[in-house]
Motif scaffolding. Structure first.
Motif, PDB file in Angstrom:
ATOM      1  N   SER A   1     -17.637 -53.702  72.850  1.00 28.88           N
ATOM      2  CA  SER A   1     -16.841 -54.908  72.613  1.00 28.88           C
ATOM      3  C   SER A   1     -16.769 -55.694  73.911  1.00 28.88           C
ATOM      4  CB  SER A   1     -15.433 -54.541  72.140  1.00 28.88           C
ATOM      5  OG  SER A   1     -14.708 -53.914  73.189  1.00 28.88           O
ATOM      6  N   GLU A   2     -16.029 -56.789  73.902  1.00 28.20           N
ATOM      7  CA  GLU A   2     -15.894 -57.581  75.127  1.00 28.20           C
ATOM      8  C   GLU A   2     -15.146 -56.816  76.214  1.00 28.20           C
ATOM      9  OE1 GLU A   2     -14.106 -61.300  74.305  1.00 28.20           O
ATOM     10  OE2 GLU A   2     -15.752 -62.046  73.047  1.00 28.20           O
ATOM     11  N   GLU A   3     -14.242 -55.891  75.794  1.00 28.75           N
ATOM     12  CA  GLU A   3     -13.400 -55.193  76.760  1.00 28.75           C
ATOM     13  C   GLU A   3     -13.946 -53.829  77.175  1.00 28.75           C
ATOM     14  OE1 GLU A   3     -12.171 -56.187  73.750  1.00 28.75           O
ATOM     15  OE2 GLU A   3     -11.287 -58.096  74.396  1.00 28.75           O
ATOM     16  N   ASP A   4     -14.594 -53.136  76.253  1.00 34.48           N
ATOM     17  CA  ASP A   4     -14.941 -51.757  76.565  1.00 34.48           C
ATOM     18  C   ASP A   4     -15.994 -51.217  75.614  1.00 34.48           C
ATOM     19  OD1 ASP A   4     -13.551 -51.412  74.194  1.00 34.48           O
ATOM     20  OD2 ASP A   4     -11.798 -50.478  75.109  1.00 34.48           O
TER      21      ASP A   4
ATOM     22  N   ALA B   1     -14.829 -48.555  84.797  1.00 34.11           N
ATOM     23  CA  ALA B   1     -14.037 -48.519  86.025  1.00 34.11           C
ATOM     24  C   ALA B   1     -14.043 -47.104  86.599  1.00 34.11           C
ATOM     25  CB  ALA B   1     -12.601 -48.966  85.746  1.00 34.11           C
ATOM     26  N   HIS B   2     -14.364 -47.001  87.875  1.00 34.21           N
ATOM     27  CA  HIS B   2     -14.415 -45.696  88.529  1.00 34.21           C
ATOM     28  C   HIS B   2     -13.025 -45.054  88.562  1.00 34.21           C
ATOM     29  CE1 HIS B   2     -15.554 -42.535  91.311  1.00 34.21           C
ATOM     30  NE2 HIS B   2     -14.529 -42.880  92.083  1.00 34.21           N
ATOM     31  N   GLN B   3     -12.976 -43.770  88.245  1.00 32.99           N
ATOM     32  CA  GLN B   3     -11.727 -43.020  88.296  1.00 32.99           C
ATOM     33  C   GLN B   3     -11.702 -42.140  89.541  1.00 32.99           C
ATOM     34  OE1 GLN B   3      -9.179 -43.357  85.501  1.00 32.99           O
ATOM     35  NE2 GLN B   3     -10.518 -45.134  85.740  1.00 32.99           N
ATOM     36  N   TYR B   4     -10.579 -42.149  90.235  1.00 31.28           N
ATOM     37  CA  TYR B   4     -10.404 -41.344  91.437  1.00 31.28           C
ATOM     38  C   TYR B   4      -9.689 -40.037  91.080  1.00 31.28           C
ATOM     39  CZ  TYR B   4     -11.683 -45.592  93.909  1.00 31.28           C
ATOM     40  OH  TYR B   4     -12.349 -46.700  94.354  1.00 31.28           O
ATOM     41  N   PRO B   5      -9.772 -39.024  91.938  1.00 36.87           N
ATOM     42  CA  PRO B   5      -9.048 -37.780  91.664  1.00 36.87           C
ATOM     43  C   PRO B   5      -7.572 -38.011  91.356  1.00 36.87           C
ATOM     44  CG  PRO B   5     -10.573 -37.427  93.471  1.00 36.87           C
ATOM     45  CD  PRO B   5     -10.629 -38.897  93.148  1.00 36.87           C
ATOM     46  N   ALA B   6      -6.949 -38.980  92.022  1.00 39.22           N
ATOM     47  CA  ALA B   6      -5.531 -39.266  91.775  1.00 39.22           C
ATOM     48  C   ALA B   6      -5.292 -39.745  90.346  1.00 39.22           C
ATOM     49  CB  ALA B   6      -5.023 -40.311  92.766  1.00 39.22           C
TER      50      ALA B   6
END
Length: 275
Positions: A153-156, A176-181
């Motif tokens: 879709s346009e968002e995801d 979007a990259h995810q960090y350990p936090a």
């Protein structure tokens, strides 16, 4: 390379590992067939620790299982050690058709090989991908344990699986990259939030190399054999369930730290909602 050696032993992998598609597919399948998805520690009120030392000790040495943060944590650590390019992602689980968009509470990854990308995920319970799928939207892709597709879709993006009733959305995600936090915060939420599904039901899933699988929801066990209707059985007692987890699901429960005694298991089950 002690971690890799022990991980390969846990999976029964004895081939030559390279950072290539053949290795990625084989490790992905073996992981889902040897390390069960399960949430026992959440129900036992044990902390879910995501650092490399604890994940290695629990899932590899103690031969336990875990849920997405643990499963994909161990898996992506192995891939990186072998030289794979891994991008950590987070997804919003929509399998239950929530009335509002839920938070990112699922861990998955994107693997880049040459000029092609692959979605990899060894931690989504009974609907887990047993092999990675190429990151190409609107293409039906077949795995040993079912057919999947990505929609855009346009968002995801959305991962869907095919059932007799049609396509079912599993989770939505962006790149979007995810960090350990990010994983630490989401892990705390799903393991401690009073209304979390993981706090009210025993869940277990384990794939089989022949395309079959076994899933548990409390005492309800469902066995899937390739080409045959699923067979569901309500086990008669908590002891029968304990035996099923150990004998049929190959879940080790004897480790001095990560094990679970029959008595502790019975006490835990007494607190759960009916399946």
């Amino acid at each position: 390379m002690a971690f890799i050696d022990e991980y390969f032993t846990r999976l029964g992998f004895n081939g030559e590992a390279r950072a290539d598609l053949a290795t990625l597919k084989q490790l992905h399948l073996l992981h889902t067939c040897h390390i069960p998805f399960e949430n026992l520690d959440v129900l036992l009120e044990r902390p879910i620790l995501l650092d490399d030392v604890h994940l290695f000790e629990k899932l590899v040495i103690a031969r336990r299982g875990g849920y997405c943060y643990e499963q994909n944590g161990v898996f992506t650590r192995a891939l990186r050690a072998l030289g794979f390019t891994v991008q950590d992602l987070g997804a919003r689980v929509v399998i239950a058709n929530p009335p509002e968009m839920p938070p990112r509470t699922h861990r998955l990854s994107l693997i880049t090989l040459a000029d092609q990308q692959w979605l990899a995920d060894v931690g989504f319970g009974g609907q887990t991908l047993s092999t990675p799928i190429v990151f190409t939207p609107d293409t039906v892709q077949h795995t040993p344990h079912g057919s999947y597709r990505l929609t855009e879709s346009e968002e995801d993006y959305c991962l869907e699986t095919l059932h007799d009733e049609g396509w079912q959305a599993l989770y939505r995600f962006d790149l979007a990259h995810q960090y350990p936090a990010d994983y630490l915060m989401a892990n705390h939420f799903v393991s401690r939030w009073p209304d979390s599904h993981f706090r009210h039901h025993l869940l277990l899933a384990k794939m089989r190399p022949d395309g079959g699988k076994i899933t548990l929801v409390n005492r309800r066990v469902t066995r899937h054999a390739p080409g045959l209707p699923a067979v569901t059985e309500q086990l008669a007692s908590d002891d029968a369930l304990y035996d099923c987890m150990v004998e049929e699901c190959a879940l080790s429960l004897t480790h001095p730290v990560h094990g679970v005694s029959r008595e502790a298991f019975r006490v835990m089950m007494a607190r759960l909602e009916p399946a």
